[in-house]
Structure formats: structure tokens, C-alpha cells
Design an enzyme around this catalytic site. Structure first.
Site, mmCIF file in Angstrom:
data_model
loop_
_atom_site.group_PDB
_atom_site.id
_atom_site.type_symbol
_atom_site.label_atom_id
_atom_site.label_comp_id
_atom_site.label_asym_id
_atom_site.label_seq_id
_atom_site.Cartn_x
_atom_site.Cartn_y
_atom_site.Cartn_z
ATOM 1 N N LYS A 46 -7.082 3.300 -2.654
ATOM 2 C CA LYS A 46 -7.379 3.254 -1.215
ATOM 3 C C LYS A 46 -7.567 4.676 -0.704
ATOM 4 C CE LYS A 46 -4.993 1.875 3.108
ATOM 5 N NZ LYS A 46 -3.812 1.155 3.643
ATOM 6 N N ASP A 66 0.868 -1.179 0.000
ATOM 7 C CA ASP A 66 0.000 0.000 0.000
ATOM 8 C C ASP A 66 0.907 1.232 0.000
ATOM 9 O OD1 ASP A 66 -1.720 -2.132 0.537
ATOM 10 O OD2 ASP A 66 -2.934 -1.005 1.982
ATOM 11 N N LYS A 68 -10.382 0.215 -1.580
ATOM 12 C CA LYS A 68 -10.155 -0.051 -0.157
ATOM 13 C C LYS A 68 -10.429 1.201 0.678
ATOM 14 C CE LYS A 68 -6.542 -1.461 3.155
ATOM 15 N NZ LYS A 68 -5.156 -1.985 3.308
#
Length: 259
Positions: free
Chosen positions: A167, A102, A201
Site C-alpha cells: 500500500k 494495514d 492499494k
């Protein structure tokens, strides 16, 4: 099975159970691995700092759940605009054994009008991840971008540069995931026609079974009821697990984090 329980079990299987605290220790990471093997089934992944990956890998294997994926973070949490450093951190995370990375998008550069830096940074990290068969999630830090146009632009740049997921947040700023931002990001995936390749996400602030159900309902409405599987949807959360277990009829698990 009741609808509430069904929704809770679905959300649990989409969790990246997270601890990203300055005071994380080996013991806390081992406890996180144990929690990820919940009485209601496994979470999709855990998300931890890179240095804990070897310990987590060993713990997950020894407890009989090697299939739980290990995610980590790079260029975190500030989203600096040095692509070389972000790439070096991403390569190091891969070397530690991460299944998923990430990376924080250089959102301040975008706010200053520079779109190229974000594209190049994500593209470089994606190349490293692709070579290692590692999933790349790009954190746009929506709570700092604030404006819908910037949230949409950051999502588009990340997707164009090869992100496997977009995300919302690091969980380290004042405003993290919100349903309003989720809708913008999900609609961006739909508008670009990349729903087969790109997931979403929400992270930070998703704490209750009701919160989780709201995000999944958004995904179902925008991208279809079968879209939000573990390849296309994750929750970045920690305290959410106890709420989901409670809603599913299991005794709640504890968490030291409020992510």
C-alpha cells in the site's frame, strides 16, 4: 452500460472506504458503514481505527451487509521500528475482529539503511495474521521514501516478508498515492512474479472517478485486465465514493473526510 459508468462501478467495488481521523466518533463510523452500502453496490471494505471494529461489525450485520470487510491500521501512522509494539497492536486488532490489517512499514529505518527491521516487523505481523486468516497490507509511505529505489526496496522487503498487499501511504503525510509510485509498485509485483499472491492499494489523494480510472488502467496494463479484483486491488479513500456514484449516475454520497 457506458464506459464511464462501468469504470466507476468497478472502482467502487474495490474501495476500502476510510475514516482515520482524530475526531472519529461512533456516529461517524456508523455513517461510514451506511455509505459502504451504496446505491450502486457495496464497497469491498471499510477502514477504521481498531476501537471502532465491534461497533462497525454490529452495524454492518444489522444493515444486511456482513460481507463488507473491516480493515484497520497498526503501527500507524508513524511506522516506528519496534516490532514488538507493531505485533502487539496487530494482535489486538485481530482480537477486535479485523478482517484485514494495514500495518505501517518502518520506512525511516529503511531510509537510514536498515533493511532487517522492516522484514522482521512485517514477518511477525504476517504470522499473527496468517494464524487468524486475516489479510495483511503493508503501508510503505512512498511519499516519505521519495526515491524510486527506496520505494522498490520497501515493496520487495514487504513482499518477501509475506505481505498480502503493498500500500502506498497512510494519508497522513504531504505526498500520498501518485501514478508514478503506483507504476513502480505494480512493476515490482510483476518482476517478482507474485501477482497471484500480492495485491496493491493506492491510498490518500485518490479523489475522483478519473483518478481511479487511471490507477486501474495502470494495473490492467502491467498485470493484465483481469488481475485487479478485490483480492488484488483496493483504493484507500473516502471522498472518492461521491465522485464514483456521480459518474455511475447515482446521487453523490457525502464524506466528512478528505482521505
Amino acid at each position: 452500460m457506458s464506459e464511464v459508468k462501468d469504470r466507476a462501478l468497478r472502482a467502487l467495488q474495490l474501495m476500502d472506504l476510510t475514516t482515520l481521523n482524530d475526531d472519529d466518533t461512533d456516529a461517524k463510523v456508523i455513517a461510514l458503514c451506511h455509505q459502504a452500502k451504496s446505491p450502486a453496490g457495496n464497497t469491498a471494505a471499510i477502514c477504521i481505527y481498531p476501537r471502532f471494529i465491534p461497533l462497525a461489525r454490529k452495524t454492518l450485520r444489522e444493515q444486511g451487509t456482513p460481507e463488507i470487510r473491516i480493515a484497520t491500521v497498526t503501527n500507524f501512522p508513524h511506522g516506528n521500528d519496534d516490532s514488538e509494539i507493531a505485533l502487539a497492536e496487530t494482535r489486538a486488532a485481530i482480537a477486535y475482529g479485523a478482517d484485514e490489517v494495514d500495518v505501517v512499514f518502518p520506512y525511516r529505518a529503511l531510509m537510514a539503511g536498515n533493511e532487517a527491521i522492516g522484514f522482521e516487523l512485517v514477518k511477525a505481523c504476517k504470522q499473527a495474521c496468517r494464524e487468524a486468516n486475516v489479510l495483511l497490507k503493508v503501508i510503505i509511505e512512498s511519499g516519505e521514501l521519495k526515491e524510486a529505489s527506496l520505494i522498490r526496496k520497501a515493496s520487495e522487503i514487504a513482499i518477501d516478508a509475506g505481505a498480502d498487499f503493498i500500500k502506498t501511504s497512510t494519508g497522513k503525510v504531504a505526498v500520498n498515492a501518485t501514478p508514478e509510485v503506483a507504476e513502480i509498485m505494480l512493476r515490482t509485483i510483476a518482476a517478482k512474479g507474485v501477482q497471484k499472491q500480492v495485491g496493491f492499494k493506492p491510498a490518500g489523494g485518490v479523489r475522483s472517478a478519473d483518478d481511479a480510472a487511471l490507477y486501474l488502467k495502470l494495473a490492467d496494463n502491467i498485470l493484465g485486465p483481469d488481475w485487479a479484483d478485490a483480492r488484488h486491488f483496493r483504493f484507500g479513500a473516502s471522498s472518492l465514493l461521491a465522485s464514483l456514484l456521480n459518474a455511475a449516475g447515482f446521487n453523490g454520497a457525502t464524506s466528512d473526510s478528505n482521505y
